[in-house]
Write a protein that holds these residues in place. Structure first.
Motif, PDB file in Angstrom:
ATOM      1  N   HIS A 104      -7.478   5.685   2.532  1.00 21.10           N
ATOM      2  CA  HIS A 104      -7.055   5.474   1.148  1.00 21.10           C
ATOM      3  C   HIS A 104      -7.876   6.326   0.185  1.00 21.10           C
ATOM      4  CE1 HIS A 104      -5.610   3.086  -2.340  1.00 21.10           C
ATOM      5  NE2 HIS A 104      -6.794   3.370  -2.813  1.00 21.10           N
TER       6      HIS A 104
ATOM      7  N   TRP B 127       0.838  -1.212   0.000  1.00 23.48           N
ATOM      8  CA  TRP B 127       0.000   0.000   0.000  1.00 23.48           C
ATOM      9  C   TRP B 127       0.873   1.262   0.000  1.00 23.48           C
ATOM     10  CZ3 TRP B 127      -4.914  -0.509  -1.209  1.00 23.48           C
ATOM     11  CH2 TRP B 127      -5.633  -1.655  -0.838  1.00 23.48           C
TER      12      TRP B 127
ATOM     13  N   TRP C 292      -7.300   0.631  -5.460  1.00 22.52           N
ATOM     14  CA  TRP C 292      -7.659  -0.114  -4.242  1.00 22.52           C
ATOM     15  C   TRP C 292      -8.076  -1.544  -4.589  1.00 22.52           C
ATOM     16  CZ3 TRP C 292     -11.839  -2.582  -1.982  1.00 22.52           C
ATOM     17  CH2 TRP C 292     -11.711  -2.868  -0.608  1.00 22.52           C
TER      18      TRP C 292
END
Ligand SMILES: [Zn+2]
Length: 290
Positions: free
Chosen positions: A209, A185, A226
């Motif tokens: 996010h 990430w 994502w």
């Protein structure tokens, strides 16, 4: 061991299965292969008709014509249909009547776990959690190691996460808490030149996010990333368990870039440029520079 890998194989498409085509004019959706009407691709549901179709790879828009504003299907078969095949065709036509094509409107992706039909990270996350927590007989859960173990499948003595080798594997851990996943990430944030305030857990992570990009096309692309990251972590984890060799960490990052590029290009931005996307994603498209 065999049973285990079958379970994994049958579930491994859970992200793809969640993505549905919402059809506009049908020019970007494969008639037989994509899921766009009903629960499965038409080639599976009407396998016999698919077998004799001369338009196996056609997009929906090539499977008929507009006649004074009314869509009419045209069928091309390798031979004449038997009576029972004709019945099957009538069934298919009936099913197709539940969808109306829209002239001049682009096809789009939707996320089927959201009742409104639009994919959102929130509904995906809920779906992940449900798969993980619903009773063990439902068969609906992602077979992460802890729930394989609770289902009594053999060969699961080791319930550790294959990415870090330290913690017990769960949905929450695998995708969000694991330090290896987290470094993936973090690399995505670097790639997009975004700063993050630290390692959020679970839902907080997802809110962080999506909150990093404020609105518009860029935000939609960021949401695709994502999905691509979740999907890529899942495939990587399966590789590590079931294959002798697994991709390197760097390769996984490349795959995230590749998969998100492909999704964005086919669903959001047809003129996206791959080289730019990989190095400077925000400059990969004219509209992104505004
Ligand atoms: Zn881990």
């Amino acid at each position: 061991m065999k049973e285990k890998s079958l379970t994994i194989e049958s579930r491994r498409n859970w992200v793809k299965e969640g993505m549905l085509k919402s059809v506009g004019d049908g020019s970007d959706t494969l008639f037989w292969h994509n899921i766009w009407v009903g629960e499965m691709p038409l080639k599976e549901k009407y396998n016999r008709l698919f077998g004799i179709s001369l338009d196996k790879e056609a997009v929906i828009a090539k499977m008929g014509n507009w006649n004074q504003g009314v869509w009419e299907w045209t069928w091309k078969w390798r031979r004449n249909l038997f009576a029972w095949e004709n019945e099957l065709l009538q069934e298919l036509i009936k099913e197709l009547q539940t969808i109306s094509l829209k002239q001049g409107q682009q096809d789009a992706w939707t996320w089927k776990y959201n009742q409104e039909g639009k994919y959102t990270v929130k509904t995906t996350y809920k779906h992940l959690c449900q798969q993980h927590t619903i009773g063990s007989t439902s068969g609906q859960r992602i077979p992460t190691k802890d729930n394989l173990k609770s289902r009594g499948l053999k060969g699961q003595d080791d319930d550790k996460c294959v990415l870090c080798g330290v913690e017990v594997e769960s949905v929450e851990h695998l995708f969000f808490k694991c330090e290896v996943s987290w470094s993936i990430w973090a690399s995505c944030y670097d790639w997009w030149n975004l700063k993050t305030v630290g390692q959020g857990k679970g839902w907080i992570h997802i809110e962080q996010h999506t909150g990093l990009v404020s609105r518009g096309l860029m935000k939609e692309m960021w949401i695709v990333i994502w999905f691509a990251t979740i999907w890529s972590i899942w495939l990587w984890r399966n590789q590590k368990i079931f294959k002798d060799e697994a991709d390197s960490w760097e390769r996984v990052l490349e795959l995230i870039k590749f998969r998100s590029f492909y999704w964005c290009k086919t669903t959001l931005c047809p003129d996206l440029v791959q080289d730019k996307w990989r190095s400077k994603p925000k400059e990969g498209h004219k509209r992104l520079q505004q």
